[in-house]
Write a protein that holds these residues in place. Structure first.
Motif, PDB file in Angstrom:
ATOM      1  N   GLY A   1     -17.531  -2.213  -5.572  1.00 40.62           N
ATOM      2  CA  GLY A   1     -18.044  -1.073  -6.319  1.00 40.62           C
ATOM      3  C   GLY A   1     -19.217  -1.454  -7.206  1.00 40.62           C
ATOM      4  N   THR A   2     -19.110  -2.633  -7.819  1.00 39.94           N
ATOM      5  CA  THR A   2     -20.183  -3.124  -8.688  1.00 39.94           C
ATOM      6  C   THR A   2     -21.465  -3.381  -7.908  1.00 39.94           C
ATOM      7  OG1 THR A   2     -18.584  -4.142 -10.200  1.00 39.94           O
ATOM      8  CG2 THR A   2     -20.842  -4.964 -10.283  1.00 39.94           C
ATOM      9  N   LEU A   3     -21.332  -4.031  -6.757  1.00 40.75           N
ATOM     10  CA  LEU A   3     -22.513  -4.333  -5.944  1.00 40.75           C
ATOM     11  C   LEU A   3     -23.172  -3.065  -5.426  1.00 40.75           C
ATOM     12  CD1 LEU A   3     -21.251  -7.436  -3.921  1.00 40.75           C
ATOM     13  CD2 LEU A   3     -22.853  -7.398  -5.847  1.00 40.75           C
ATOM     14  N   ALA A   4     -22.357  -2.084  -5.041  1.00 42.99           N
ATOM     15  CA  ALA A   4     -22.911  -0.819  -4.548  1.00 42.99           C
ATOM     16  C   ALA A   4     -23.762  -0.148  -5.623  1.00 42.99           C
ATOM     17  CB  ALA A   4     -21.787   0.110  -4.098  1.00 42.99           C
ATOM     18  N   ALA A   5     -23.243  -0.119  -6.855  1.00 38.88           N
ATOM     19  CA  ALA A   5     -23.986   0.502  -7.938  1.00 38.88           C
ATOM     20  C   ALA A   5     -25.228  -0.302  -8.309  1.00 38.88           C
ATOM     21  CB  ALA A   5     -23.088   0.664  -9.160  1.00 38.88           C
ATOM     22  N   SER A   6     -25.115  -1.625  -8.257  1.00 40.08           N
ATOM     23  CA  SER A   6     -26.256  -2.478  -8.608  1.00 40.08           C
ATOM     24  C   SER A   6     -27.434  -2.265  -7.665  1.00 40.08           C
ATOM     25  CB  SER A   6     -25.830  -3.958  -8.576  1.00 40.08           C
ATOM     26  OG  SER A   6     -24.819  -4.212  -9.523  1.00 40.08           O
ATOM     27  N   ARG A   7     -27.131  -1.996  -6.400  1.00 40.35           N
ATOM     28  CA  ARG A   7     -28.187  -1.785  -5.413  1.00 40.35           C
ATOM     29  C   ARG A   7     -28.982  -0.511  -5.666  1.00 40.35           C
ATOM     30  NH1 ARG A   7     -27.912  -4.208  -0.406  1.00 40.35           N
ATOM     31  NH2 ARG A   7     -29.907  -3.135  -0.122  1.00 40.35           N
ATOM     32  N   ILE A   8     -28.341   0.474  -6.267  1.00 39.91           N
ATOM     33  CA  ILE A   8     -29.018   1.774  -6.418  1.00 39.91           C
ATOM     34  C   ILE A   8     -29.337   2.128  -7.869  1.00 39.91           C
ATOM     35  CG2 ILE A   8     -27.976   2.685  -4.312  1.00 39.91           C
ATOM     36  CD1 ILE A   8     -26.016   4.217  -6.105  1.00 39.91           C
ATOM     37  N   ARG A   9     -28.927   1.260  -8.796  1.00 38.62           N
ATOM     38  CA  ARG A   9     -29.189   1.559 -10.207  1.00 38.62           C
ATOM     39  C   ARG A   9     -30.686   1.703 -10.448  1.00 38.62           C
ATOM     40  NH1 ARG A   9     -26.591  -0.093 -15.698  1.00 38.62           N
ATOM     41  NH2 ARG A   9     -28.377   0.067 -17.081  1.00 38.62           N
TER      42      ARG A   9
END
Length: 199
Positions: free
Chosen positions: A164-172
């Motif tokens: 979940g963290t990586l997914a958000a980091s990619r699109i932040r």
């Protein structure tokens, strides 16, 4: 191109919704206890999957990398402590409603993209994790096999949180952040309503 990337992120984030999942934690699994069982068990719970993915996603949007690491550590530590408390206490029916509430509220936080101070973020995330850790620990008999189960359970939970963290980091801070967050958060809210109806 932007539209396709948005769809791809939503599908990847929400893939657990399509998995076979049990809606509640009323059964005991100690007869199948062990590291492999502990690792696989969280993946069979739609609520646990979505909450940890959602918490990781929300933390990475709310905090920068240092804050996300601190919040993530608090979540995992709380999961472990709550798991142990659940083994000692046994099942509590009211915990199920707390779990559904945590899924609903995590969905709302993801949908709104709410950004809060680090202490508040960590406290909320850890509080949600405590309910899930307790529920899974309450399924277990307090013996050596439960420790192996707990190790697998915590490893799987770490992977969910990280995903979940990586997914958000990619699109932040990109054009995808808001639509993906709204789609993911909305799906989590819908899932909480669905689980409430079937529990």
């Amino acid at each position: 191109m932007l539209h396709r990337r948005c769809i791809a992120f939503v599908v990847l984030f929400l893939a657990p919704v399509m998995a076979l999942a049990h809606p509640h934690h009323g059964h005991h699994v100690h007869e199948h206890a062990g590291f492999a069982a502990g690792f696989l068990h969280p993946f069979t719970g739609l609520d646990h999957l979505l909450v940890l993915l959602g918490i990781g996603f929300w933390m990475a949007r709310s905090q920068r990398i240092p804050g996300t690491l601190i919040s993530g550590t608090a979540v995992l530590a709380t999961l472990a402590l709550a798991f142990a408390l659940g083994m000692a206490q046994g099942p509590l029916p009211t915990v199920e409603f707390g779990i559904l509430a945590s899924l609903l509220l995590t969905g709302v936080l993801v949908f709104l993209g709410t950004r809060l101070p680090l202490v508040v973020t960590a406290a909320i995330a850890a509080g949600f994790a405590a309910l899930h850790g307790f529920a899974h620990g309450a399924e277990m008999a307090a013996d050596l096999s439960a420790l192996r189960f707990a190790a697998g359970f915590l490893l799987a939970s770490t992977l969910m949180l990280t995903a979940g963290t990586l997914a958000a980091s990619r699109i932040r801070d990109t054009a995808l952040e808001r639509p993906v967050g709204q789609a993911a958060g909305g799906a989590m809210v819908a899932a909480s309503v669905y689980l409430l109806l079937v529990v």
